[in-house]
Design a protein around this motif. Structure first.
Motif, PDB file in Angstrom:
ATOM      1  N   MET A   1       0.848  -1.203   0.000  1.00  0.00           N
ATOM      2  CA  MET A   1       0.000   0.000   0.000  1.00  0.00           C
ATOM      3  C   MET A   1       0.877   1.244   0.000  1.00  0.00           C
ATOM      4  O   MET A   1       1.914   1.263   0.652  1.00  0.00           O
ATOM      5  N   GLU A   2       0.425   2.208  -0.735  1.00  0.00           N
ATOM      6  CA  GLU A   2       1.205   3.429  -0.888  1.00  0.00           C
ATOM      7  C   GLU A   2       0.257   4.618  -0.819  1.00  0.00           C
ATOM      8  O   GLU A   2      -0.780   4.603  -1.481  1.00  0.00           O
ATOM      9  N   LYS A   3       0.598   5.588  -0.020  1.00  0.00           N
ATOM     10  CA  LYS A   3      -0.241   6.778   0.031  1.00  0.00           C
ATOM     11  C   LYS A   3       0.231   7.763  -1.028  1.00  0.00           C
ATOM     12  O   LYS A   3       1.423   8.058  -1.111  1.00  0.00           O
ATOM     13  N   LYS A   4      -0.698   8.231  -1.853  1.00  0.00           N
ATOM     14  CA  LYS A   4      -0.336   9.202  -2.878  1.00  0.00           C
ATOM     15  C   LYS A   4      -1.111  10.488  -2.638  1.00  0.00           C
ATOM     16  O   LYS A   4      -2.286  10.446  -2.293  1.00  0.00           O
ATOM     17  N   THR A   5      -0.463  11.596  -2.848  1.00  0.00           N
ATOM     18  CA  THR A   5      -1.122  12.894  -2.667  1.00  0.00           C
ATOM     19  C   THR A   5      -1.034  13.664  -3.969  1.00  0.00           C
ATOM     20  O   THR A   5       0.043  13.771  -4.558  1.00  0.00           O
ATOM     21  N   LEU A   6      -2.167  14.167  -4.427  1.00  0.00           N
ATOM     22  CA  LEU A   6      -2.173  14.958  -5.653  1.00  0.00           C
ATOM     23  C   LEU A   6      -2.044  16.432  -5.294  1.00  0.00           C
ATOM     24  O   LEU A   6      -2.599  16.884  -4.300  1.00  0.00           O
ATOM     25  N   ARG A   7      -1.347  17.161  -6.154  1.00  0.00           N
ATOM     26  CA  ARG A   7      -1.210  18.595  -5.938  1.00  0.00           C
ATOM     27  C   ARG A   7      -1.912  19.334  -7.060  1.00  0.00           C
ATOM     28  O   ARG A   7      -1.751  18.979  -8.222  1.00  0.00           O
ATOM     29  N   ILE A   8      -2.698  20.300  -6.703  1.00  0.00           N
ATOM     30  CA  ILE A   8      -3.386  21.101  -7.721  1.00  0.00           C
ATOM     31  C   ILE A   8      -2.939  22.546  -7.584  1.00  0.00           C
ATOM     32  O   ILE A   8      -3.085  23.158  -6.526  1.00  0.00           O
ATOM     33  N   ASP A   9      -2.380  23.080  -8.664  1.00  0.00           N
ATOM     34  CA  ASP A   9      -1.955  24.476  -8.678  1.00  0.00           C
ATOM     35  C   ASP A   9      -2.985  25.309  -9.421  1.00  0.00           C
ATOM     36  O   ASP A   9      -3.518  24.874 -10.443  1.00  0.00           O
TER      37      ASP A   9
END
Ligand code: THU
Length: 157
Positions: A1-9
Motif C-alpha cells: 500500500m502506498e499513500k499518494k497525494t495529488l497537488r493542484i496548482d
C-alpha cells in the motif's frame, strides 16, 4: 500500500484588469454570452468562451429544456460548437461566468464538461487553460484539465 497525494496548482487574480489582454477578452466574451443564455427553469445564466489555437473565439451559453436533462451547459455548447465549426483548431483556453439576479457570479465547470474538456486535450495534445469567474470579481486560472478532473475516465474503445 502506498499513500499518494495529488497537488493542484491554480492562480487567482483580483479582477479582470489583472488578466493579460487575451484572457481578459475571453472572459469578456463569456460575460456577453451569458446574456444570451436560455435558462427559464433555473434562472441561472452561464456564459462560456473558448479560444482556439488560431485565436478564434467561440462562445456558448446554457440552453435549458422543459425535459430537463435535454439542456446543455454553456461550456459544452461552446466546446461542441467550436469543434463542429473548426475541427482542426486545438482548444487552448476556456472562460466561464455565471449571471444571476442582474449580477455576474461564480461558475465552475461541472464534471461532465470537465470530461469533455479532457477529451479535447487528448485529441489535440494540448492543455486547456480554464478561467473561472469567482465572487467579488476574482478570477481563477487552472491550466490542464488534469487539475480539474483527477482520475477522469479514459478508455481505448
Ligand atoms: N450550468 C452551466 O451552464 N455551466 C456550469 O458550469 C454549471 C451549470 C447550467 C446548467 C443549468 O442550465 C444551470 O446552469 C443550472 O444548473
Amino acid at each position: 500500500m502506498e499513500k499518494k497525494t495529488l497537488r493542484i496548482d491554480c492562480l487567482e487574480y483580483g479582477g479582470l484588469d489583472e488578466l493579460d489582454a487575451a484572457a481578459r477578452h475571453l472572459m469578456e466574451m463569456a460575460m456577453a454570452a451569458a446574456r444570451d443564455a436560455y435558462a427559464p427553469y433555473s434562472h441561472f445564466h452561464v456564459g462560456a468562451a473558448v479560444r482556439l489555437a488560431d485565436g478564434t473565439v467561440v462562445t456558448g451559453s446554457n440552453q435549458e429544456n422543459v425535459a430537463y436533462p435535454s439542456g446543455l451547459c454553456a461550456e459544452r455548447v461552446a466546446l461542441f460548437s467550436a469543434s463542429a465549426q473548426h475541427p482542426d483548431q486545438p482548444v487552448t483556453a476556456l472562460a466561464v461566468v455565471g449571471f444571476q439576479n442582474g449580477h455576474y457570479c461564480e461558475a465552475s465547470p461541472c464534471g461532465a464538461c470537465r470530461q469533455v474538456m479532457a477529451e479535447y486535450e487528448q485529441r489535440y495534445g494540448q492543455k486547456v487553460t480554464v478561467y473561472c469567474y469567482l465572487n467579488k470579481g476574482r478570477i481563477r486560472q487552472i491550466t490542464g484539465v488534469e487539475s480539474l478532473l483527477p482520475f477522469g475516465f479514459e478508455a481505448r474503445l
